[in-house]
Design a protein around this motif. Structure first.
Motif, PDB file in Angstrom:
ATOM      1  N   ILE A 193      -4.394   9.328   4.920  1.00  0.00           N
ATOM      2  CA  ILE A 193      -5.512   9.035   4.017  1.00  0.00           C
ATOM      3  C   ILE A 193      -6.572   8.263   4.794  1.00  0.00           C
ATOM      4  O   ILE A 193      -6.274   7.233   5.411  1.00  0.00           O
ATOM      5  N   ALA A 250      -0.083   7.823   5.961  1.00  0.00           N
ATOM      6  CA  ALA A 250      -0.059   8.830   4.894  1.00  0.00           C
ATOM      7  C   ALA A 250      -1.143   9.888   5.070  1.00  0.00           C
ATOM      8  O   ALA A 250      -1.260  10.799   4.236  1.00  0.00           O
ATOM      9  N   LEU A 293      -2.247   3.598   4.917  1.00  0.00           N
ATOM     10  CA  LEU A 293      -3.132   4.737   4.642  1.00  0.00           C
ATOM     11  C   LEU A 293      -3.116   5.728   5.802  1.00  0.00           C
ATOM     12  O   LEU A 293      -3.031   6.954   5.596  1.00  0.00           O
ATOM     13  N   VAL A 327       0.792   4.515  -2.479  1.00  0.00           N
ATOM     14  CA  VAL A 327       0.678   5.882  -1.956  1.00  0.00           C
ATOM     15  C   VAL A 327       1.824   6.744  -2.475  1.00  0.00           C
ATOM     16  O   VAL A 327       1.624   7.899  -2.896  1.00  0.00           O
ATOM     17  N   THR A 333       0.837  -1.213   0.000  1.00  0.00           N
ATOM     18  CA  THR A 333       0.000   0.000   0.000  1.00  0.00           C
ATOM     19  C   THR A 333       0.866   1.255   0.000  1.00  0.00           C
ATOM     20  O   THR A 333       0.550   2.240  -0.677  1.00  0.00           O
ATOM     21  N   ARG A 334       1.962   1.226   0.749  1.00  0.00           N
ATOM     22  CA  ARG A 334       2.861   2.392   0.774  1.00  0.00           C
ATOM     23  C   ARG A 334       3.422   2.665  -0.617  1.00  0.00           C
ATOM     24  O   ARG A 334       3.563   3.824  -1.027  1.00  0.00           O
ATOM     25  N   GLU A 389      -0.626  12.483 -12.913  1.00  0.00           N
ATOM     26  CA  GLU A 389       0.473  12.669 -11.962  1.00  0.00           C
ATOM     27  C   GLU A 389       1.700  11.958 -12.492  1.00  0.00           C
ATOM     28  O   GLU A 389       1.647  11.129 -13.378  1.00  0.00           O
ATOM     29  N   GLY A 441       1.440   8.215  -5.740  1.00  0.00           N
ATOM     30  CA  GLY A 441       0.470   9.304  -5.826  1.00  0.00           C
ATOM     31  C   GLY A 441      -0.981   8.868  -5.723  1.00  0.00           C
ATOM     32  O   GLY A 441      -1.887   9.697  -5.795  1.00  0.00           O
ATOM     33  N   HIS A 442      -1.241   7.576  -5.536  1.00  0.00           N
ATOM     34  CA  HIS A 442      -2.616   7.085  -5.426  1.00  0.00           C
ATOM     35  C   HIS A 442      -3.197   7.458  -4.056  1.00  0.00           C
ATOM     36  O   HIS A 442      -2.515   7.358  -3.028  1.00  0.00           O
ATOM     37  N   ARG A 443      -4.429   7.864  -4.059  1.00  0.00           N
ATOM     38  CA  ARG A 443      -5.113   8.211  -2.816  1.00  0.00           C
ATOM     39  C   ARG A 443      -6.382   7.378  -2.616  1.00  0.00           C
ATOM     40  O   ARG A 443      -6.866   7.247  -1.504  1.00  0.00           O
ATOM     41  N   ARG A 444      -6.916   6.859  -3.682  1.00  0.00           N
ATOM     42  CA  ARG A 444      -8.100   6.010  -3.583  1.00  0.00           C
ATOM     43  C   ARG A 444      -7.677   4.592  -3.980  1.00  0.00           C
ATOM     44  O   ARG A 444      -7.571   4.262  -5.174  1.00  0.00           O
ATOM     45  N   SER A 460      -9.345   5.708   5.642  1.00  0.00           N
ATOM     46  CA  SER A 460      -9.690   4.389   5.113  1.00  0.00           C
ATOM     47  C   SER A 460     -11.180   4.338   4.805  1.00  0.00           C
ATOM     48  O   SER A 460     -12.020   4.596   5.668  1.00  0.00           O
TER      49      SER A 460
END
Length: 339
Positions: A210, A208, A205, A175, A171-172, A338, A178-181, A212
């Motif tokens: 973000i 970062a 998440l 992130v 997941t990191r 991005e 540049g992914h947020r969703r 969940s």
């Protein structure tokens, strides 16, 4: 305080109302015992916590039993390769059994391995009842559970992988691109590895900053169809994810198929990360970014451990988790707009 009386075959025989040789036959998995008598003797062995004493002069059989709940998966082949390699080093052979159930070994299986005097048992992804654990111990059969489905009981030796760290790293990586969703597909909720990967995902998440989104987390099986089904559901949401972390490579292959069917390009429109690093991962199209789970090393460590226990030595640790590593290939990229 008086010393605890050692439980002997003679004591079990007297309480069961049978001869000592009959008790010995039950312990050694011999077939010529009536079912009701066998149940009575096994109940007393379990009740009194009988442990067979293994004489130092007893020679190893040169056999290790590798037991699967099911074998129709690429994971099984990786585990078999690792087990075979470790057994070969020890000049031993591997006997493979398939239970076709996640409930764990039953009486018939226990009698078969006791009869062939295996040196130890490696059990893959199954649940072990207290009765089965006691029966294995009563027969002086060392055993190790690989990737246990649930929390192992106290004293049970198990080998797994750093699933939480793997989920965090996968997941990191998304992130940092540049992914947020980010969607997450995992396995059954009662499997330790499944929950640990989700926890790692959520931790990445949170670190970062973000939030969940529970609608982005789906649970299924670790198979292709599950990845395809849940991948389709995620990608047809009103606000779909730009990346999906799948809890296994097979699930990730299902997600790749779902994306193709929906006309999405990977990684241009969707990034996908798997978990396992099966041999098929590098030959997928595009080659799959995934978390390497050392399946072969896990099985090899388990085999070495049961052979160590067979020699009367204690394992270095009751719970061992081997490290996972993120392998970055071509299925991940920054989201559109991005990078």
């Amino acid at each position: 305080m008086a010393a605890k009386e050692r439980v002997t075959i003679a004591r079990i025989a007297a309480e069961a109302g049978v001869s000592a040789p009959t008790v010995s036959k039950v312990i050694n998995g011999r077939p010529e015992v009536a079912p009701e008598t066998r149940r009575r003797v096994e109940g007393l062995l379990h009740k009194h916590g009988y442990r067979r004493r293994v004489g130092q002069a007893e020679e190893p059989a040169g056999l290790v039993d590798l037991v699967f709940a099911e074998i129709e998966s690429p994971w099984a082949m990786e585990l078999i390769r690792g087990a075979e390699a470790a057994a070969h080093e020890a000049e031993a052979s591997v006997v493979i059994s398939v239970l076709h159930t996640h409930a764990g070994p039953g009486r018939d299986w226990l009698e078969r391995i006791a009869a062939r005097r295996t040196d130890g048992v490696v059990i893959v992804a199954s649940r072990l009842s207290e009765t089965v654990r006691s029966q294995l111990s009563a027969r002086a059969l060392p055993f190790v559970v690989v990737d246990p489905e649930g929390e192992p009981a106290a004293g049970v030796v198990s080998v797994g992988a750093t699933n939480w760290s793997g989920g965090l790293a996968a997941t990191r990586h998304l992130v940092e691109l540049g992914h947020r969703r980010i969607g997450m597909i995992s396995g059954p909720p009662d499997m330790l590895c499944s929950q640990a990967r989700i926890d790692g995902y959520r931790a990445a998440l949170e670190t970062a900053g973000i939030a969940s989104d529970p609608t982005l987390v789906r649970r299924g099986t670790f198979l292709v169809d599950s990845g395809r089904t849940h991948g389709t559901a995620l990608l047809t949401m009103e606000d779909p994810p730009t990346a999906i972390f799948a809890g296994s490579d097979l699930q990730a292959f299902g997600v790749l198929d779902a994306a193709r069917r929906l006309g999405l390009r990977v990684p241009e429109d969707l990034s996908v990360v798997g978990f396992d690093d099966l041999p098929l991962a590098h030959s997928a199209w595009p080659p799959l970014t995934t978390v390497r789970q050392p399946l072969g090393d896990m099985a090899a460590h388990a085999v070495r451990t049961v052979l160590t226990m067979r020699r009367g030595e204690n394992p270095d640790a009751r719970r061992v988790e081997l490290a996972t590593d993120l392998v970055v290939r071509d299925s991940t990229a920054p989201p559109r707009g991005e990078g």
